[in-house]
Design an enzyme around this catalytic site. Structure first.
Site, short mmCIF file in Angstrom:
data_model
loop_
_atom_site.label_atom_id
_atom_site.label_comp_id
_atom_site.label_asym_id
_atom_site.label_seq_id
_atom_site.Cartn_x
_atom_site.Cartn_y
_atom_site.Cartn_z
N TYR A 161 0.84 -1.21 -0.09
CA TYR A 161 -0.10 -0.01 0.00
C TYR A 161 0.95 1.19 -0.02
O TYR A 161 0.48 2.32 -0.68
CB TYR A 161 -1.15 0.12 1.16
CG TYR A 161 -2.11 -0.68 1.06
CD1 TYR A 161 -3.17 -0.09 0.11
CD2 TYR A 161 -2.24 -1.91 1.23
CE1 TYR A 161 -4.25 -0.75 -0.06
CE2 TYR A 161 -3.54 -2.68 1.03
CZ TYR A 161 -4.51 -2.09 0.31
OH TYR A 161 -5.77 -2.73 0.05
N GLU A 162 2.04 1.36 0.80
CA GLU A 162 2.74 2.12 0.69
C GLU A 162 3.32 2.84 -0.91
O GLU A 162 3.19 3.86 -0.87
CB GLU A 162 4.11 1.81 1.64
CG GLU A 162 4.84 3.09 2.28
CD GLU A 162 5.92 2.36 3.41
OE1 GLU A 162 6.09 1.45 3.34
OE2 GLU A 162 6.91 3.35 3.52
N GLY A 163 3.55 1.81 -1.46
CA GLY A 163 3.86 2.23 -3.06
C GLY A 163 2.99 2.66 -3.73
O GLY A 163 2.79 3.56 -4.36
#
Ligand SMILES: Nc1nc2c(ncn2[C@@H]2O[C@H](COP(=O)(O)OP(=O)(O)O)[C@@H](O)[C@H]2O)c(=O)[nH]1
Ligand SMILES: [Ca+2]
Length: 404
Positions: free
Chosen positions: A149-151
């Protein structure tokens, strides 16, 4: 859900259209609990109708150091640092909207590296701070974010801010984020081969603004800039508290460094070699063969931020305020200059040579970029921070039905 309001839209000129009087203004508060610091992003949005994307009116941004993971043994003190930032939101959001304004904290690699027990203690103290605030506290408001999700969310942020998610002819750009403890690469594959040849957990479908994006993304835990320093020194995963030495550090240096609540002693190669060549070989061991190399990225350009930006700005490769465009080889050229003249750069961080060499190796040998691959170094677009937090806020507002 507002389709009923639309029938009269064509009957009125835009500036008297009643729907404009119904313009929605809303706020979202997103905390980024990163490995090196905690940051609050308070966003203001307006949305004039369901057909168009919400407009971002502004952002209030503040940060504190160290990150939550530094309070592994004092969770209340960690939560206090969050509380001080949250107090800013009390002033920034009009009181009648407090109850409708969600507050969320997502932690990244720093907390991923802590024991489950210590991480949970920190999260539950923060949750208490949220519950005591006047804001809307959704379920799961305090959590460790999944690396993929961070990416994805950073990719959403950058492509939203550069206007690639609205209208036709979307030319999305890939993103590179280099944190303290982990690093992310994300792009929208154009080649069938990339879809076929990538490990399945590197490909994720994501829905945002009524479109589905099938993205290539991966978060490499332990490959952030500061974790890479420890790996290069050979200090990762060892109980040993000896002096760690490296050819990437000034010869006479001996010092201490705190990271993730642990103290490390490190120094230069007093008698042995120093400089770019031996340093590159050391750093190479950390990245070589450890990362997936999708063929299609070799020729494309990427947006890069966080420590890519900071180190480029520190060494005047780019302007600190404006950012700029670089080629991968510019990092290598600068690494050579710094590593082979360490005395000249001794007033800067003693890790400057190691950091630039690591960035060079990560880009070339890690991801497989070419020397002439273009990197757009960006900290802000239209005065908004390029951080996954904006994408996360859109996702949050959408799931709560606050945005259309
Ligand atoms: N452009 C930008 N960079 C940020 C922001 N917040 C943190 N950073 C950068 O992120 C890097 C630190 O990574 P951090 O988030 O602490 O570690 P992580 O947990 O491994 O992602 C530094 O280069 C910071 O300058 C932000 O809002 N905008
Ligand atoms: Ca980060």
């Amino acid at each position: 859900h507002s389709n009923r309001e639309m029938w009269f839209q064509d009957l009125f000129p835009p500036n008297t259209c009643p729907i404009n009087a119904k313009t929605k203004t809303f706020y979202g508060i997103m905390f980024d609990a990163g490995s090196t610091g905690t940051r609050i992003h308070i966003y203001t949005f307006v949305q004039k109708s369901p057909e168009i994307l919400p407009e971002l009116e502004g952002e209030i941004f503040e940060s504190v150091k160290p990150g939550l993971s530094a309070y592994a043994d004092q969770p209340e003190k960690g939560a206090e640092s969050v509380k001080r930032l949250l107090d800013m939101a009390i002033d920034a959001v009009p009181p009648h909207l407090w109850k409708k304004t969600p507050v969320v904290l997502k932690a990244t690699a720093g907390l991923r590296l802590l024991s489950e027990e210590k991480a949970q203690a920190l999260l539950s103290e923060v949750k208490e701070v949220f519950e005591e605030s006047p804001f809307l506290v959704p379920e799961d408001s305090v959590s460790i974010m999944d690396g993929s999700y961070e990416g994805i969310l950073a990719w959403i942020t950058v492509n939203f801010l550069t206007g690639q998610l609205s209208g036709q002819n979307q030319h999305t750009v890939g993103t590179l984020d280099l944190g303290g403890a982990s690093t992310q690469i994300t792009f929208l594959p154009r080649f069938e081969e990339t879809l076929k040849e990538s490990p399945t957990d590197f490909l994720t479908s994501f829905e945002m603004f009524n479109s589905t994006y099938k993205l290539y993304t991966h978060s490499y835990l332990g490959f952030g800039l500061k974790a890479a320093r420890l790996a290069t020194l050979g200090a990762l995963n060892t109980e040993d508290r000896q002096m760690f030495r490296s050819s990437c550090l000034p010869k006479q240096l001996e010092a201490e460094w705190h990271f993730g609540g642990v103290k490390y002693r490190y120094g230069g190669n007093k008698e042995g070699e120093t400089g770019f060549k031996p340093c590159y070989l050391e750093v190479l061991k950390v990245v070589k063969g450890k990362l997936h190399q999708p063929d299609e990225i070799r020729g494309s350009s990427f947006y890069a931020f966080s420590y890519y930006y900071d180190r480029a700005a520190d060494t005047n490769l780019i302007d600190y305020e404006q950012g700029g465009v670089l080629e991968v080889r510019d990092f290598e050229r600068k690494a050579k200059e710094v590593c082979d003249n360490m005395e000249r750069f001794s007033s800067a961080s003693p890790f400057l040579c190691m950091d630039l060499t690591y960035i060079t190796a990560l880009l070339k040998e890690g991801f497989g970029f070419r020397d002439n691959t273009l990197l757009q170094l960006t900290k802000k677009v239209n005065n908004i921070e390029t951080s996954w937090t904006l994408g996360a806020t859109f996702h949050l507002l959408q799931s709560l039905g606050i945005t259309y």
